[in-house]
Write a protein that holds these residues in place. Structure first.
Motif, mmCIF file in Angstrom:
data_model
loop_
_atom_site.group_PDB
_atom_site.id
_atom_site.type_symbol
_atom_site.label_atom_id
_atom_site.label_comp_id
_atom_site.label_asym_id
_atom_site.label_seq_id
_atom_site.Cartn_x
_atom_site.Cartn_y
_atom_site.Cartn_z
ATOM 1 N N THR A 131 18.798 -30.827 -14.294
ATOM 2 C CA THR A 131 17.891 -31.684 -13.517
ATOM 3 C C THR A 131 18.323 -31.739 -12.060
ATOM 4 N N ASP A 132 19.631 -31.931 -11.857
ATOM 5 C CA ASP A 132 20.159 -32.071 -10.503
ATOM 6 C C ASP A 132 20.005 -30.795 -9.689
ATOM 7 N N LYS A 133 20.304 -29.643 -10.269
ATOM 8 C CA LYS A 133 20.267 -28.388 -9.499
ATOM 9 C C LYS A 133 18.842 -27.930 -9.221
ATOM 10 N N LEU A 134 17.926 -28.204 -10.137
ATOM 11 C CA LEU A 134 16.518 -27.900 -9.835
ATOM 12 C C LEU A 134 16.032 -28.766 -8.677
ATOM 13 N N LEU A 135 16.357 -30.055 -8.721
ATOM 14 C CA LEU A 135 15.963 -30.958 -7.631
ATOM 15 C C LEU A 135 16.627 -30.537 -6.328
ATOM 16 N N THR A 136 17.930 -30.261 -6.392
ATOM 17 C CA THR A 136 18.669 -29.844 -5.198
ATOM 18 C C THR A 136 18.124 -28.542 -4.632
ATOM 19 N N GLY A 137 17.899 -27.564 -5.486
ATOM 20 C CA GLY A 137 17.431 -26.269 -5.027
ATOM 21 C C GLY A 137 16.083 -26.337 -4.337
ATOM 22 N N PHE A 138 15.168 -27.121 -4.886
ATOM 23 C CA PHE A 138 13.829 -27.169 -4.286
ATOM 24 C C PHE A 138 13.791 -28.022 -3.027
ATOM 25 N N ILE A 139 14.659 -29.026 -2.930
ATOM 26 C CA ILE A 139 14.780 -29.743 -1.660
ATOM 27 C C ILE A 139 15.317 -28.793 -0.591
#
Length: 338
Positions: free
Chosen positions: A292-300
């Motif tokens: 969850t965190d890396k998908l959110l981080t990557g797209f930001i």
């Protein structure tokens, strides 16, 4: 120097740097013409030749890069369109094409004489990004400081609001995607070292996790070309999540006995109650949160890169996905490249 004068330069051996310099002079004589306007004119020329609307529009960064020194390759047909858009006639444009091909032959001959083989083909779909060393040092420093600040703000937010994600690698991802993996590593080390400023004393032991994320994102878009399509970028973020969890789990187990104060600690206890092995419980909880965190981080980070590319012409040749997403600002884009 007029456009015809530039096109007819034949003294000495031609080179991509000389062609780029002459293109800059031609652009200055024509206005100068903004890169956005050049894109519009080139599009009209290509539409007039019968190209489809999708194929007629060049990426603004691609047009911008034609004018830059240090090129290892140059597309003769794009150069032809550029000089035609700047007012050159067909005969002069054909001479520019001849110059590009002559420079390519000279470059290949030089490479062979050094024993390194022929130069890369001009049709390579992913031209090399502008190296960090060619950027203005103040711009690089400002971006790195901003990335460290973003990481610290993420740590502070999670610490205060007890969120179920980490948000400690957004700046790391931006630096790794934009500047390269080792710039991302620098941001990772600095932000984890300063993590105590956010009220979280446990950030330093997790420095290797942040470093691994930087390397995965940075090399993923450059060496493995996972920034070409959306599906590839999603895969890259999932790979970052897995790599970070593999590194984080032993740290959590060895140094914090399964509990580092994060909200995911409750999930570890719940899994332990089902009699799963302790290491498996920690990894299972960590990987779910990390995805969850890396998908959110990557797209930001992707969104930040798109803004930097669209407004400041930050090079994105290594991430074609950015060129599809970035808005095309009118006028002269400010540039971080020096």
């Amino acid at each position: 120097m007029t456009g015809d004068d530039a096109a007819k330069r034949t003294s000495g051996e031609d080179s991509f740097d000389r062609i780029a310099a002459d293109l800059r002079a031609l652009r200055d004589e024509a206005g100068p013409v903004s890169y956005a306007e050049l894109v519009r004119r080139i599009t009209e020329l290509r539409l007039g030749r019968g190209l489809s609307a999708a194929a007629a529009v060049p990426a603004r960064s691609t047009v911008y890069n034609v004018f830059q020194a240090g090129r290892a390759r140059m597309d003769p047909m794009l150069v032809r369109d550029v000089v035609r858009a700047l007012g050159a006639d067909d005969d002069a444009a054909d001479e520019w094409v001849r110059r590009c091909r002559s420079a390519r032959r000279a470059s290949e001959a030089s490479a062979r004489s050094r024993g390194s083989g022929p130069a890369p083909a001009v049709t390579s779909p992913l031209p090399a990004p502008v190296p960090v060393r060619s950027w203005h040092p103040a711009s690089v420093a400002a971006l790195l400081i901003a990335c460290v600040t973003v990481n610290l703000l993420g740590l502070f937010t999670v610490h205060v609001f007890k969120l179920s994600v980490y948000l400690d690698m957004i700046g790391t991802a931006v630096a790794a995607l934009v500047l390269g993996p080792w710039s991302g590593v620098a941001v990772a080390v600095a932000s984890n070292g300063l993590g105590f400023l956010t009220g979280d004393p446990s950030t330093i032991p997790f420095t290797p996790v942040n470093v691994v994320g930087a390397l995965v994102w940075g090399y993923g878009v450059r060496r493995f070309r996972l920034g070409a399509r959306l599906t590839g970028f999603v895969t890259l973020n999932l790979a970052a999540a897995l790599a970070c969890s593999l590194v984080a789990t032993p740290i959590v187990v060895a140094m914090f006995h399964g509990g580092d104060g994060h909200t995911s600690e409750l999930a570890v206890l719940s899994l332990e109650a089902t009699r799963l092995p302790f290491l498996v419980s920690v990894f299972s909880t960590n990987i779910v949160t990390s995805i969850t965190d890396k998908l959110l981080t990557g797209f930001i980070a992707l969104g930040v890169f798109a803004v930097l590319h669209g407004r400041w012409a930050v090079p994105a040749a290594h991430m074609p996905l950015i060129e599809k997403l970035a808005p095309r600002a009118e006028g002269h884009p400010r540039q971080l490249a020096g």
